[in-house]
Design an enzyme around this catalytic site. Structure first.
Site, PDB file in Angstrom:
ATOM      1  N   SER A  25       3.600  -4.633  -2.599  1.00 58.32           N
ATOM      2  CA  SER A  25       4.221  -4.486  -1.290  1.00 58.32           C
ATOM      3  C   SER A  25       4.490  -2.982  -1.302  1.00 58.32           C
ATOM      4  O   SER A  25       4.336  -2.120  -2.285  1.00 58.32           O
ATOM      5  CB  SER A  25       5.397  -5.391  -0.717  1.00 58.32           C
ATOM      6  OG  SER A  25       6.658  -4.860  -1.715  1.00 58.32           O
ATOM      7  N   TYR A  58       2.013  -5.433   2.211  1.00 55.91           N
ATOM      8  CA  TYR A  58       2.728  -5.904   3.289  1.00 55.91           C
ATOM      9  C   TYR A  58       4.191  -5.140   2.913  1.00 55.91           C
ATOM     10  O   TYR A  58       4.399  -4.669   1.951  1.00 55.91           O
ATOM     11  CB  TYR A  58       3.008  -7.344   3.206  1.00 55.91           C
ATOM     12  CG  TYR A  58       3.600  -7.787   1.720  1.00 55.91           C
ATOM     13  CD1 TYR A  58       4.919  -8.015   1.702  1.00 55.91           C
ATOM     14  CD2 TYR A  58       2.751  -8.189   0.775  1.00 55.91           C
ATOM     15  CE1 TYR A  58       5.373  -8.495   0.375  1.00 55.91           C
ATOM     16  CE2 TYR A  58       3.153  -8.311  -0.422  1.00 55.91           C
ATOM     17  CZ  TYR A  58       4.480  -8.508  -0.495  1.00 55.91           C
ATOM     18  OH  TYR A  58       5.289  -8.940  -2.047  1.00 55.91           O
ATOM     19  N   GLY A  73       3.973  -2.787  -7.345  1.00 60.57           N
ATOM     20  CA  GLY A  73       2.869  -3.520  -7.856  1.00 60.57           C
ATOM     21  C   GLY A  73       1.570  -2.593  -8.077  1.00 60.57           C
ATOM     22  O   GLY A  73       1.602  -1.466  -8.500  1.00 60.57           O
ATOM     23  N   ALA A  75      -0.165  -1.185  -6.100  1.00 60.77           N
ATOM     24  CA  ALA A  75      -0.240  -0.027  -5.198  1.00 60.77           C
ATOM     25  C   ALA A  75       0.449   1.226  -5.935  1.00 60.77           C
ATOM     26  O   ALA A  75      -0.007   2.485  -5.297  1.00 60.77           O
ATOM     27  CB  ALA A  75       0.435  -0.325  -3.835  1.00 60.77           C
TER      28      ALA A  75
END
Length: 125
Positions: A25, A58, A73, A75
């Site tokens: 996220s 998200y 994470g 990302a």
């Protein structure tokens, strides 16, 4: 037929951190999410202005007023503290439903404090 349009946007937010070990996220100051009309757990696209990376994840709420914009994470590999990003949320509707639709666009300063909120997208040029 449904069309997909921009619902809300946080423009040129500054990444404050990256947490590779988090489950996923993007954590965003809840004040910014609310101003852009982005709901917790809503799908968002993130565009990194420093390196051109684009990702879909998200949104989750970070503490109100914290100015936090943290990629989590996998990302976290696509941004570093200090990078500028655009956070975008999209929605769908029919042509009739969207006839008068205008996205909520939140402009922030270097500390991710809200400078202004507009109900339209300003075009450069």
């Amino acid at each position: 037929m449904l069309r997909t349009v921009l619902l809300g946007k946080i423009h040129r937010a500054t990444v404050t951190g990256a947490c590779l070990e988090y489950v996923g996220s993007i954590s965003v100051d809840s004040r910014l999410l609310a101003a852009a009309g982005i709901l917790p757990h809503e799908q968002v696209h993130v565009v990194n202005l420093n390196n051109g990376a684009r990702l879909v994840t998200y949104a989750i709420e970070a503490s109100e007023g914290s100015g936090a914009v943290v990629l989590n994470g996998a990302a976290a590999r696509l941004a570093a503290a200090g990078d500028q990003v655009i956070v975008l949320a999209y929605g769908q509707g029919t042509a009739v439903e969207l006839e008068h639709h205008q996205p909520q666009v939140v402009y922030v300063d270097a500390q991710n404090r809200i400078v202004s909120v507009h109900r339209s997208v300003e075009h450069a040029g």
